[in-house]
Design an enzyme around this catalytic site. Structure first.
Site, PDB file in Angstrom:
ATOM      1  N   SER A  97       6.670  -4.258  10.936  1.00 18.97           N
ATOM      2  CA  SER A  97       7.140  -4.681   9.425  1.00 18.97           C
ATOM      3  C   SER A  97       7.050  -3.366   8.854  1.00 18.97           C
ATOM      4  CB  SER A  97       6.212  -5.751   8.572  1.00 18.97           C
ATOM      5  OG  SER A  97       4.931  -5.514   8.876  1.00 18.97           O
ATOM      6  N   GLU A 115      -3.667  -0.758   5.908  1.00 18.02           N
ATOM      7  CA  GLU A 115      -4.282  -1.172   7.206  1.00 18.02           C
ATOM      8  C   GLU A 115      -5.834  -0.659   7.060  1.00 18.02           C
ATOM      9  OE1 GLU A 115      -3.267  -2.713  10.136  1.00 18.02           O
ATOM     10  OE2 GLU A 115      -5.317  -2.144  10.731  1.00 18.02           O
ATOM     11  N   ASP A 160      -0.271 -10.617   6.392  1.00 11.85           N
ATOM     12  CA  ASP A 160       0.140 -10.958   8.119  1.00 11.85           C
ATOM     13  C   ASP A 160      -1.143 -10.792   8.630  1.00 11.85           C
ATOM     14  OD1 ASP A 160       1.238 -11.527  10.419  1.00 11.85           O
ATOM     15  OD2 ASP A 160       2.335  -9.439  10.596  1.00 11.85           O
TER      16      ASP A 160
HETATM   17  N1  SAM Z   1       2.425  -7.014   9.848  1.00  9.29           N
HETATM   18  C1  SAM Z   1       2.461  -6.264  11.179  1.00  9.29           C
HETATM   19  C2  SAM Z   1       4.083  -6.437  11.684  1.00  9.29           C
HETATM   20  O1  SAM Z   1       4.557  -7.329  11.531  1.00  9.29           O
HETATM   21  O2  SAM Z   1       4.322  -5.345  12.473  1.00  9.29           O
HETATM   22  C3  SAM Z   1       1.438  -6.703  12.023  1.00  9.29           C
HETATM   23  C4  SAM Z   1       0.083  -6.651  11.604  1.00  9.29           C
HETATM   24  S1  SAM Z   1      -1.042  -7.350  12.544  1.00  9.29           S
HETATM   25  C5  SAM Z   1      -0.509  -8.964  13.125  1.00  9.29           C
HETATM   26  C6  SAM Z   1      -2.521  -7.404  11.633  1.00  9.29           C
HETATM   27  C7  SAM Z   1      -3.098  -6.077  11.380  1.00  9.29           C
HETATM   28  O3  SAM Z   1      -4.001  -6.327  10.093  1.00  9.29           O
HETATM   29  C8  SAM Z   1      -3.944  -5.459  12.426  1.00  9.29           C
HETATM   30  O4  SAM Z   1      -3.323  -4.159  12.626  1.00  9.29           O
HETATM   31  C9  SAM Z   1      -5.365  -5.132  11.880  1.00  9.29           C
HETATM   32  O5  SAM Z   1      -5.922  -4.264  12.154  1.00  9.29           O
HETATM   33  C10 SAM Z   1      -5.108  -5.322  10.374  1.00  9.29           C
HETATM   34  N2  SAM Z   1      -6.363  -5.906   9.578  1.00  9.29           N
HETATM   35  C11 SAM Z   1      -7.153  -6.924   9.818  1.00  9.29           C
HETATM   36  N3  SAM Z   1      -7.984  -7.102   8.789  1.00  9.29           N
HETATM   37  C12 SAM Z   1      -7.532  -6.345   7.974  1.00  9.29           C
HETATM   38  C13 SAM Z   1      -7.830  -6.201   6.254  1.00  9.29           C
HETATM   39  N4  SAM Z   1      -8.700  -6.870   5.778  1.00  9.29           N
HETATM   40  N5  SAM Z   1      -7.191  -5.411   5.660  1.00  9.29           N
HETATM   41  C14 SAM Z   1      -5.915  -4.705   6.300  1.00  9.29           C
HETATM   42  N6  SAM Z   1      -5.683  -4.807   7.416  1.00  9.29           N
HETATM   43  C15 SAM Z   1      -6.448  -5.575   8.276  1.00  9.29           C
END
Ligand code: SAM
Length: 291
Positions: A97, A115, A160
């Site tokens: 994204s 992130e 996400d």
């Molecule tokens: N949005 C991205 C895309 O569509 O390309 C994919 C994101 S992936 C589903 C979720 C990400 O959230 C992971 O890289 C994880 O490390 C990160 N994450 C987990 N908990 C988080 C938090 N509380 N705040 C920020 N990032 C977090």
């Protein structure tokens, strides 16, 4: 703490619907010359190699973005998403994204990607270094609170999370409700999984049941809120299947005629995404806009 790595899942069917809708909102915002802000609370690495060990292990992109490769679509934003993804797929990459936003935003627009994982934020910084985007290494829920309302009044927030822990569903509800209070004109897009249990004796049965329940709690919280425009979009590529067979998006403050536009795009996408010739979609108001 962060066991989820999106590199195992990049370009899967969930990315296709999420990134198509992301493109559709961004293209709508670009119809006006006024700047807008893009905020990505759970950004991941930004860009993924499809021939990495992780991607090859699951090959999820083969039942996702690979299915749109080489297709000629009619729907204008589906064409934009397809062409953008195709340039990366041709080079064995899939854009996350943040990369999609970086490719679409204009000089006057502003991108902020967040992130929390140490490993992923390093990858994100490297992948976003020429984008002009601000990369934050912090909790996305806390950041959403700190960054809203933004100084630029128009914009999209993509939320996400990996939903590894049950508490994330409530964190989504709390952070979105409070951000909406401070920024009632912001567009918020929340992704969630649609899970089907494998067998009743399998451990995944309880997990799928409880996650489906928590998704429903999240949908109910929005449906029973004061929010004046919330759309639910779901795509299920294998309604009879097991595991994560589909996913959904809640879009708060969806742009004018977005519902009709998504329905047209999904009708064209549906036969391409179907496993075993079956797929289903739905697009329903959780809160119908007044007017
Ligand atoms: N949005 C991205 C895309 O569509 O390309 C994919 C994101 S992936 C589903 C979720 C990400 O959230 C992971 O890289 C994880 O490390 C990160 N994450 C987990 N908990 C988080 C938090 N509380 N705040 C920020 N990032 C977090």
């Amino acid at each position: 703490m962060f066991s989820y790595r999106h590199s195992f899942h990049a370009g899967n069917h969930a990315d296709v619907i999420k990134h198509l809708c992301q493109v559709m909102v961004i293209e709508k915002l670009k119809e006006k010359t006024k700047p807008f802000v893009y905020i990505d609370t759970h950004a991941g690495a930004g860009l993924y190699k499809l021939d990495s060990e992780q991607a090859k292990k699951t090959s999820e992109y083969k039942t996702g973005a690979k299915r749109i490769a080489g297709r000629e679509f009619v729907h204008p934003q589906l064409r934009v998403y397809q062409a953008l993804a195709q340039t990366y797929i041709d080079n064995a990459y899939y854009p996350g994204s943040p990369q999609i936003a970086a490719d679409l935003l204009r000089e006057q627009d502003n991108g902020i990607v967040i992130e929390w994982s140490n490993t992923e934020v390093g990858n994100l910084k490297r992948n976003m270094r020429d984008s002009g985007f601000a990369v934050h290494h912090r909790d996305g829920f806390e950041a959403l609170k700190a960054l809203t309302p933004p100084s630029i009044k128009r914009g999209l927030v993509l939320i996400d999370p990996p939903y590894e822990s049950a508490s994330e569903y409530q964190q989504v509800i709390d952070s979105v409700m409070s951000a909406y209070q401070r920024w009632p004109q912001g567009i918020f897009m929340i992704w969630y999984p649609i899970l089907t249990a494998r067998t009743e004796t399998d451990d995944s049965f309880k997990s799928a049941q409880s996650k489906s329940h928590l998704s429903q709690v999240m949908l109910n919280a929005i449906a029973n809120s004061e929010i004046d425009n919330a759309l639910k979009i779901e795509l299920n590529t294998d309604p009879e299947g097991q595991g994560m067979t589909g996913s959904g998006l809640i879009v708060i403050n969806s742009p004018w005629q977005f519902k009709q536009n998504v329905e047209t795009a999904l009708n064209e996408l549906l036969p391409v995404m179907a496993d075993l010739g079956q797929a289903s979609m739905s697009c329903q108001w959780l809160r119908e806009p007044k007017s």
